[in-house]
Design a protein around this motif. Structure first.
Motif, mmCIF file in Angstrom:
data_model
loop_
_atom_site.group_PDB
_atom_site.id
_atom_site.type_symbol
_atom_site.label_atom_id
_atom_site.label_comp_id
_atom_site.label_asym_id
_atom_site.label_seq_id
_atom_site.Cartn_x
_atom_site.Cartn_y
_atom_site.Cartn_z
ATOM 1 N N THR A 19 2.147 -1.215 -3.717
ATOM 2 C CA THR A 19 1.498 -1.856 -2.574
ATOM 3 C C THR A 19 2.521 -2.396 -1.592
ATOM 4 O OG1 THR A 19 1.375 -3.911 -3.876
ATOM 5 C CG2 THR A 19 -0.558 -2.473 -3.906
ATOM 6 N N SER A 20 3.752 -2.616 -2.038
ATOM 7 C CA SER A 20 4.802 -3.098 -1.146
ATOM 8 C C SER A 20 5.415 -1.971 -0.338
ATOM 9 C CB SER A 20 5.900 -3.791 -1.964
ATOM 10 O OG SER A 20 6.578 -2.847 -2.785
ATOM 11 N N GLY A 21 5.037 -0.724 -0.645
ATOM 12 C CA GLY A 21 5.600 0.413 0.063
ATOM 13 C C GLY A 21 6.907 0.891 -0.524
ATOM 14 N N ARG A 22 7.375 0.259 -1.600
ATOM 15 C CA ARG A 22 8.637 0.644 -2.235
ATOM 16 C C ARG A 22 8.337 1.446 -3.492
ATOM 17 N NH1 ARG A 22 12.160 -4.691 -2.853
ATOM 18 N NH2 ARG A 22 13.937 -3.357 -2.360
ATOM 19 N N SER A 23 9.090 2.506 -3.698
ATOM 20 C CA SER A 23 8.889 3.340 -4.880
ATOM 21 C C SER A 23 9.322 2.583 -6.128
ATOM 22 C CB SER A 23 9.706 4.626 -4.755
ATOM 23 O OG SER A 23 11.091 4.339 -4.863
ATOM 24 N N ASP A 24 8.892 3.102 -7.289
ATOM 25 C CA ASP A 24 9.306 2.479 -8.547
ATOM 26 C C ASP A 24 10.820 2.496 -8.705
ATOM 27 O OD1 ASP A 24 6.747 1.862 -9.226
ATOM 28 O OD2 ASP A 24 6.465 3.505 -10.641
ATOM 29 N N ALA A 25 11.453 3.587 -8.281
ATOM 30 C CA ALA A 25 12.909 3.670 -8.377
ATOM 31 C C ALA A 25 13.565 2.593 -7.523
ATOM 32 C CB ALA A 25 13.384 5.056 -7.950
ATOM 33 N N ARG A 51 5.757 1.891 -16.250
ATOM 34 C CA ARG A 51 5.502 3.029 -15.365
ATOM 35 C C ARG A 51 6.690 3.984 -15.338
ATOM 36 N NH1 ARG A 51 3.743 -0.894 -11.657
ATOM 37 N NH2 ARG A 51 5.518 -0.443 -10.294
ATOM 38 N N ILE A 52 7.880 3.425 -15.272
ATOM 39 C CA ILE A 52 9.075 4.265 -15.209
ATOM 40 C C ILE A 52 9.272 5.031 -16.514
ATOM 41 C CG2 ILE A 52 11.603 4.149 -15.192
ATOM 42 C CD1 ILE A 52 11.352 2.075 -12.986
ATOM 43 N N GLU A 53 9.048 4.382 -17.636
ATOM 44 C CA GLU A 53 9.189 5.074 -18.924
ATOM 45 C C GLU A 53 8.159 6.195 -19.042
ATOM 46 O OE1 GLU A 53 8.916 1.897 -21.742
ATOM 47 O OE2 GLU A 53 11.096 1.625 -21.817
#
Length: 221
Positions: A19-25, A51-53
């Motif tokens: 929602t912040s517009g930033r990817s998980d990475a 989520r990343i795992e």
């Protein structure tokens, strides 16, 4: 490379947008930078790490499928390179947190609010480390001292305060970048304020931005 392959590559490189517009990475990189710069251990990013795992597991499966096609060697190399980058960031994030657990283990376990910031595995690690550390210190020194001075947390048994428990220096200066407009923010005990606008960069005592970091309105750099 077809449209499906392009979509998969974009997903791996940037991750699903939040929602912040930033990817998980990007969020993981920011979490690592915050953890490195903050003198105290921060709240574990449970949802982000999960989520990343999950994404890495999915991409591992995709890579194994692509390896069966000799025409996809370049794509496999790109996927594997990107996965290595994400794994490095994740391991670095977890490693920094474990180092903080070791450095301030007594302070963390002695404060329920701070201990609650740990993941379940970190909490177990901290408890196990404390037991081993305490056993070693008692065998090496404490058991050979007079009983009144054998405590691992007090200089003397008569002292009411736990004056031998190392605590993080919350007044250490940090570089802080503002991510959200917050208007005037009190920055010291005298009541001085500074205007926090998105994009501003400050050299400031960590204590002044501690809550803003926890809220995600400020990141450390």
């Amino acid at each position: 490379m077809d449209t499906q392959d392009d979509a998969e590559l974009d997903y791996l490189q940037s991750g699903p947008a939040s929602t912040s517009g930033r990817s998980d990475a990007e969020q993981l990189k920011s979490a690592l930078m915050n953890e490195k710069a903050a003198p105290e251990i921060l709240q574990f990013e449970t949802d982000l790490v999960n989520r990343i795992e999950a994404t890495m597991d999915y991409q591992d499966e995709q890579i194994e499928m692509l390896k069966e096609n000799d025409d996809q060697k370049l794509l496999v190399e790109i996927f594997m390179s990107e996965l290595s980058r994400i794994r490095y960031l994740l391991r670095a994030y977890l490693r920094v947190r474990l180092q903080k657990c070791e450095r301030h283990v007594m302070h963390i376990l002695d404060n329920a609010d701070i201990a609650a910031r740990l993941s379940e595995r970190e909490a177990q690690y901290a408890r196990d480390f404390f037991v081993l550390f305490g056993s070693h210190m008692k065998a090496a020194a404490a058991n050979h001292m007079p009983e009144a001075f054998s405590s691992l947390v007090r200089q003397a048994a008569a002292h009411p305060a736990k004056d031998m428990v190392p605590a993080p220096d919350l007044d250490r200066h940090v570089f802080a970048r503002v991510l959200e407009d917050r208007g005037n923010v009190t920055v010291d005990e005298e009541g001085n304020v500074a205007e926090f606008n998105r994009g501003d960069l400050f050299v400031i005592r960590y204590r002044a931005v501690q809550q803003l970091v926890a809220e995600g309105a400020v990141e450390l750099v």
